[in-house]
Design an enzyme around this catalytic site. Structure first.
Site, PDB file in Angstrom:
ATOM      1  N   THR A 245       0.859  -1.195   0.000  1.00 26.53           N
ATOM      2  CA  THR A 245       0.000   0.000   0.000  1.00 26.53           C
ATOM      3  C   THR A 245       0.886   1.233   0.000  1.00 26.53           C
ATOM      4  OG1 THR A 245      -1.806  -1.112   1.142  1.00 26.53           O
ATOM      5  CG2 THR A 245      -1.775   1.293   1.278  1.00 26.53           C
ATOM      6  N   PHE A 247       1.227   5.101   0.781  1.00 22.95           N
ATOM      7  CA  PHE A 247       0.642   6.147   1.617  1.00 22.95           C
ATOM      8  C   PHE A 247       1.251   7.492   1.231  1.00 22.95           C
ATOM      9  CE2 PHE A 247      -1.455   3.599   4.948  1.00 22.95           C
ATOM     10  CZ  PHE A 247      -0.921   2.359   4.688  1.00 22.95           C
TER      11      PHE A 247
END
Ligand SMILES: O=C(O)C(=O)C[C@]1(C(=O)O)C=C[C@@H](O)C=C1
Length: 361
Positions: A245, A247
């Site tokens: 992921t 960010f």
């Protein structure tokens, strides 16, 4: 410090999001550390009065290290979720020695920074399996924070349940929608039929522990298991081992872009309707050999739809889109500035969301 990311002098600077959300500095009588070398006394008004400016007491000149994104000493970093959420882990990776500030919703994290309750926010933008987290793209536009960094986190999901619960007795899995999507195949193979979406992975673990659920498991981190006293029934349950992921790190002011290390620049723009408009927009980068690493289109909430009348005298019904693009370029690079200046000549809207170091880890 606000840095104009203006294109060449020939055209006005490109808005960088309204100059950042400024906040009234908290009232304090203790001077910042660097200035403490000057002994100060409070005047009648209570405001500090500098002592005689002998050379020793003059503040030292700023260095580039001062302008680097801080490692986090004493920094308050807002994230969405409960302690043990992956967003918290991302905040700690971005600012190792920060104080994390859990927030109920993504928007709360934006508001915490704007209200000076936090200094930074770290929020997920996209995942290698589940794709973009559209909510945060929309919030980037609605708020006036700047992207000052990115951090990529390898997400290793675990299946968590209350002490003694067996996988065979599980009927439901609870977690953040993105986490459930990343583990869909594994959960189905384990015979877990139902899905319950909640705001964050650690929040799911917390809820299952508090309610002592016996037929529901959480998809969350191993840290969440430790924090909320749950058993880890399975590890690495994401459908693809390479589950990352990305960010973004958000601040009230932009950082000073540089060219001595890999940088990215994130922009958002909209275009007139018509054939070739998007081709033209992408050409301003292609012709300057600027690589795009990401493109996301989102409905333009303020002008979601143009409706044609029956005799089609106006353009057919279609949606107005905003285009979010990540460039492999720094705004300190004149080539990137020229590209944006060129785009600005025909885009109906253009904003630089941030120019920041690429996470090469
Ligand atoms: O719920 C969490 O733990 C989060 O940090 C949120 C989030 C997300 O929004 O994508 C972040 C990383 C993972 O992809 C799963 C969930």
């Amino acid at each position: 410090m606000v840095v104009s990311t203006s294109s060449p002098a020939s055209s006005p600077p490109i808005p960088t999001g309204g100059g950042g959300a400024r906040c009234r500095p908290p009232l304090t009588l203790s001077m910042p550390a660097r200035a403490s070398r000057r002994s100060v006394s409070a005047s009648a008004s209570g405001m500090p009065v500098p002592a005689s400016r002998d050379p020793i007491s003059l503040p030292r000149p700023l260095t580039s290290a001062d302008l680097m994104e801080p490692t986090g000493d004493g920094l308050k970093v807002a994230y969405q979720g409960c302690p043990g959420a992956y967003s918290e882990a991302a905040a700690k990776k971005a600012y190792p020695s920060c104080q994390t500030v859990p927030c109920e919703y993504f928007e709360t994290a934006f508001q915490a920074v704007e209200a000076c309750v936090a200094d930074r926010a770290v929020l997920p933008l996209e995942n290698s399996l589940g794709g973009s987290i559209h909510r945060n793209y929309d919030l980037l536009l609605r708020h006036r924070l700047h992207i000052v960094g990115e951090v990529r986190l390898a997400v290793r999901h675990c299946l968590l349940a209350n002490r003694g619960v067996k996988i065979e007795s599980l009927r439901s899995a609870m977690s953040h929608p993105q986490a459930l999507a990343q583990c869909e195949q594994t959960l189905t193979k384990l015979g877990i039929e139902h899905r319950e979406a909640v705001d964050d992975t650690a929040g799911a673990a917390k809820l299952i522990a508090e309610q002592k659920l016996q037929d529901t498991a959480a998809v969350a981190s191993s840290l969440a298991a430790e924090l909320y006293g749950l058993d880890i029934l399975a590890e690495n349950i994401q459908d693809d081992s390479d589950n990352v992921t990305r960010f973004m790190m958000l601040a009230r002011e932009p950082i000073i872009p540089r060219t001595d290390k890999p940088f990215k620049t994130s922009i958002v723009f909209s275009l007139e309707e018509g054939p070739g408009q998007l081709f033209k927009a992408l050409a301003v980068f292609a012709l300057r050999k600027i690589n795009l690493t990401k493109m996301e289109s989102r409905p333009h909430k303020k002008r979601p739809l143009r409706v044609a009348d029956d005799n089609c005298s106006v353009p057919l019904k279609h949606f107005d889109y905003l285009f979010y693009v990540d460039l492999e370029a720094s705004m300190a690079d004149p080539n990137a500035q020229n590209a944006l200046g060129n785009l600005k000549e025909f885009a109906t809207f253009l904003r630089v969301l941030g120019s920041y170091p690429t996470d090469v880890s």
